[in-house]
Design a protein around this motif. Structure first.
Motif, PDB file in Angstrom:
ATOM      1  N   ASP A 293      38.496  35.376 -31.764  1.00 23.51           N
ATOM      2  CA  ASP A 293      37.271  35.933 -31.182  1.00 23.51           C
ATOM      3  C   ASP A 293      36.036  35.090 -31.475  1.00 23.51           C
ATOM      4  N   ALA A 294      36.230  33.905 -32.119  1.00 20.87           N
ATOM      5  CA  ALA A 294      35.081  33.052 -32.410  1.00 20.87           C
ATOM      6  C   ALA A 294      34.455  32.521 -31.122  1.00 20.87           C
ATOM      7  N   LYS A 295      35.295  32.069 -30.192  1.00 22.81           N
ATOM      8  CA  LYS A 295      34.791  31.573 -28.901  1.00 22.81           C
ATOM      9  C   LYS A 295      35.679  32.158 -27.820  1.00 22.81           C
ATOM     10  N   ILE A 296      35.053  32.788 -26.835  1.00 24.64           N
ATOM     11  CA  ILE A 296      35.843  33.399 -25.763  1.00 24.64           C
ATOM     12  C   ILE A 296      35.758  32.530 -24.509  1.00 24.64           C
ATOM     13  N   VAL A 297      36.917  32.086 -24.063  1.00 22.87           N
ATOM     14  CA  VAL A 297      36.938  31.214 -22.883  1.00 22.87           C
ATOM     15  C   VAL A 297      36.425  31.976 -21.667  1.00 22.87           C
ATOM     16  N   GLU A 298      35.587  31.311 -20.900  1.00 25.96           N
ATOM     17  CA  GLU A 298      34.980  31.939 -19.731  1.00 25.96           C
ATOM     18  C   GLU A 298      36.049  32.431 -18.756  1.00 25.96           C
ATOM     19  N   GLY A 299      35.849  33.606 -18.239  1.00 29.23           N
ATOM     20  CA  GLY A 299      36.803  34.147 -17.270  1.00 29.23           C
ATOM     21  C   GLY A 299      37.915  34.956 -17.916  1.00 29.23           C
ATOM     22  N   TYR A 300      37.909  35.033 -19.267  1.00 28.65           N
ATOM     23  CA  TYR A 300      38.956  35.781 -19.959  1.00 28.65           C
ATOM     24  C   TYR A 300      38.361  36.835 -20.879  1.00 28.65           C
ATOM     25  N   GLN A 301      39.233  37.783 -21.261  1.00 32.24           N
ATOM     26  CA  GLN A 301      38.782  38.850 -22.162  1.00 32.24           C
ATOM     27  C   GLN A 301      39.149  38.521 -23.601  1.00 32.24           C
ATOM     28  N   ASN A 302      38.429  39.136 -24.504  1.00 32.06           N
ATOM     29  CA  ASN A 302      38.657  38.917 -25.922  1.00 32.06           C
ATOM     30  C   ASN A 302      39.819  39.805 -26.411  1.00 32.06           C
ATOM     31  N   VAL A 303      41.045  39.477 -26.016  1.00 33.18           N
ATOM     32  CA  VAL A 303      42.158  40.380 -26.343  1.00 33.18           C
ATOM     33  C   VAL A 303      43.232  39.735 -27.211  1.00 33.18           C
ATOM     34  N   MET A 304      43.055  38.469 -27.592  1.00 36.74           N
ATOM     35  CA  MET A 304      44.106  37.831 -28.388  1.00 36.74           C
ATOM     36  C   MET A 304      43.976  38.262 -29.845  1.00 36.74           C
ATOM     37  N   ALA A 305      45.105  38.707 -30.420  1.00 33.07           N
ATOM     38  CA  ALA A 305      45.110  39.096 -31.833  1.00 33.07           C
ATOM     39  C   ALA A 305      45.073  37.827 -32.676  1.00 33.07           C
ATOM     40  N   ASN A 306      44.639  37.919 -33.917  1.00 32.20           N
ATOM     41  CA  ASN A 306      44.611  36.679 -34.689  1.00 32.20           C
ATOM     42  C   ASN A 306      45.958  36.402 -35.339  1.00 32.20           C
ATOM     43  N   TYR A 307      46.308  35.118 -35.329  1.00 31.61           N
ATOM     44  CA  TYR A 307      47.614  34.697 -35.847  1.00 31.61           C
ATOM     45  C   TYR A 307      47.433  33.981 -37.179  1.00 31.61           C
ATOM     46  N   SER A 308      46.584  34.528 -38.039  1.00 29.90           N
ATOM     47  CA  SER A 308      46.298  33.800 -39.275  1.00 29.90           C
ATOM     48  C   SER A 308      47.508  33.752 -40.201  1.00 29.90           C
ATOM     49  N   TYR A 309      48.572  34.474 -39.866  1.00 27.94           N
ATOM     50  CA  TYR A 309      49.770  34.400 -40.708  1.00 27.94           C
ATOM     51  C   TYR A 309      50.567  33.118 -40.482  1.00 27.94           C
ATOM     52  N   LEU A 310      50.245  32.385 -39.407  1.00 27.43           N
ATOM     53  CA  LEU A 310      50.969  31.126 -39.180  1.00 27.43           C
ATOM     54  C   LEU A 310      50.545  30.106 -40.229  1.00 27.43           C
ATOM     55  N   SER A 311      51.509  29.331 -40.698  1.00 26.37           N
ATOM     56  CA  SER A 311      51.180  28.328 -41.711  1.00 26.37           C
ATOM     57  C   SER A 311      50.540  27.119 -41.027  1.00 26.37           C
ATOM     58  N   GLU A 312      49.975  26.239 -41.868  1.00 27.01           N
ATOM     59  CA  GLU A 312      49.335  25.040 -41.335  1.00 27.01           C
ATOM     60  C   GLU A 312      50.340  24.205 -40.533  1.00 27.01           C
ATOM     61  N   GLY A 313      51.545  24.055 -41.097  1.00 26.84           N
ATOM     62  CA  GLY A 313      52.581  23.258 -40.431  1.00 26.84           C
ATOM     63  C   GLY A 313      52.977  23.861 -39.096  1.00 26.84           C
TER      64      GLY A 313
END
Ligand code: HEC
Ligand code: HEC
Length: 328
Positions: A293-313
């Motif tokens: 939700d930091a930056k919302i691409v134009e033409g889209y809604q802010n509906v993506m959940a955050n995937y912070s559980y993914l590792s760096e790799g």
């Protein structure tokens, strides 16, 4: 003592019983002395009937009529919409303590598996790697601001990747669940001034909160350390793209689904709803994944959940995969 007559009767009963089971199956229908109305001509569902011009035995309701008990005139109750077709921002039925309890009961049956017992989006289905689109937490600014009717609609009609629960949950229970979701939201979002009127030890709550945050921080660091040894490849990225259900919202062929396509994304210029823009480099893509939700691409809604559980790799692998979709 049994009289001879009784004895004879009992004996013949035993004989009859024995005769009736001859130890083999029979193709003949069982003897059915009283037929009542058990056997009559009828049509099965979907069967043909030449009596009607369209050949269908199943008939549609006569035009302009409504079956008894099916008059769904109050759209605020049945659809959560007011007369202008906007979502209502109130619960259009009586809310009582029992009603709320009923909502809790249904919520725990139908919603907890994905949205979690406290509504934080960490239900059991979401903790395994089952390839589900993550269920959002209810404790975000956006979902707190959702009108009641829109939550009702999510249950009644489904929403994007979430299926409809209309066939399992009756209209009244849907509103009961909305009530409970509102209660969950309030339970996790009480401003400090309001807390003071309750008999709780704020200092203790605060220290519990800090402990939990430290625990999460430690887990994140452990994950990070482990990921230093992970392999980073586009193939792995492609697997992760499917396993984490990114493909439910992002295509690789240029077509827009719920979110923008990954085709041609890398290093392209992105425009955001707040009027700013950026180049889709590694840092931007990483941010889009862990903090969507930091930056919302134009033409889209802010509906993506955050995937912070993914590792760096894992994130680097996804970026490698996204890069392959721009090489041509
Ligand atoms: C199988 C998992 C699953 C179950 C069960 C489930 N949900 Fe969801 N829910 C989701 C997913 C996934 C999304 C996000 C969909 C998307 O954005 O594509 C979602 C989104 C939502 C939203 C947000 C709608 C919006 O406008 O963004 C609400 C509200 C919601 N669910 C309520 C419920 C309620 C109430 C129940 C129980 C009746 C329920 N969900 C059951 C997976 C589930
Ligand atoms: C429920 C649908 C949904 C799912 C699942 C989802 N996203 Fe998104 N994503 C979106 C939407 C909508 C946007 C655009 C709005 C925004 O910027 O938040 C977006 C934006 C992005 C962007 C920025 C794209 C651009 O064009 O600038 C990236 C990168 C991204 N998502 C990566 C991922 C990855 C990786 C996954 C899987 C781990 C994923 N998304 C899963 C809906 C989703």
């Amino acid at each position: 003592m049994l009289t001879p007559i009784t004895r004879l009767f009992a004996l013949s009963l035993v004989a009859l019983t024995l005769m009736s089971c001859r130890g083999q199956t029979s193709e003949k229908p069982p003897v059915h002395p009283n037929l009542n109305m058990d056997f009559q001509d009828r049509f099965n569902a979907q069967e043909e009937n030449s009596f009607f011009a369209d050949g269908r035995a199943m008939r549609t309701p006569v035009e302009g009529t409504v079956a008894r008990g099916n008059l769904r005139q109050e759209s605020e109750i049945f659809e959560g919409l007011d007369e202008n077709g906007e979502f209502v921002d109130y619960i259009p039925v009586d809310v009582t303590r029992d009603f709320l309890e009923r909502g809790r009961n249904s919520y725990e049956i139908y919603c907890t598996v994905c949205h979690g017992g406290t509504g934080d989006g960490r239900g059991i289905v979401m903790t395994g790697n089952y390839g589900y689109v993550p269920a959002p937490t209810f404790h975000s600014e956006r979902l707190r601001g959702l009108p009641d009717g829109e939550i009702y609609s999510a249950i009644a009609n489904g929403v994007r990747n979430m299926p409809s629960y209309a066939s399992q949950i009756k209209v009244e229970d849907r509103w009961a669940i909305v009530t409970y979701v509102r209660a969950l939201q309030r339970s996790q979002y009480v401003p400090e001034e309001q807390m003071q009127q309750f008999d709780v030890d704020l200092a203790e709550l605060r220290s519990e909160f800090t402990e939990e945050q430290e625990r999460q921080q430690a887990m994140a660091e452990a994950r990070e350390a482990a990921s230093a040894e992970e392999e980073v490849t586009a193939q792995r990225g492609e697997r992760l793209y499917v396993q984490n259900a990114c493909n439910a919202c992002h295509s690789v062929d240029g077509s827009a689904v719920v979110g923008p396509s990954f085709a041609g994304l890398y290093e392209s210029e992105r425009n955001f709803t707040d009027g700013t823009s950026a180049i889709a480099d590694d840092a931007y893509i990483t941010e889009s994944i862990v903090q969507p939700d930091a930056k919302i691409v134009e033409g889209y809604q802010n509906v993506m959940a955050n995937y912070s559980y993914l590792s760096e790799g894992e994130i680097e692998s996804i970026i490698e995969f996204i890069k392959t979709l721009s090489d041509n």
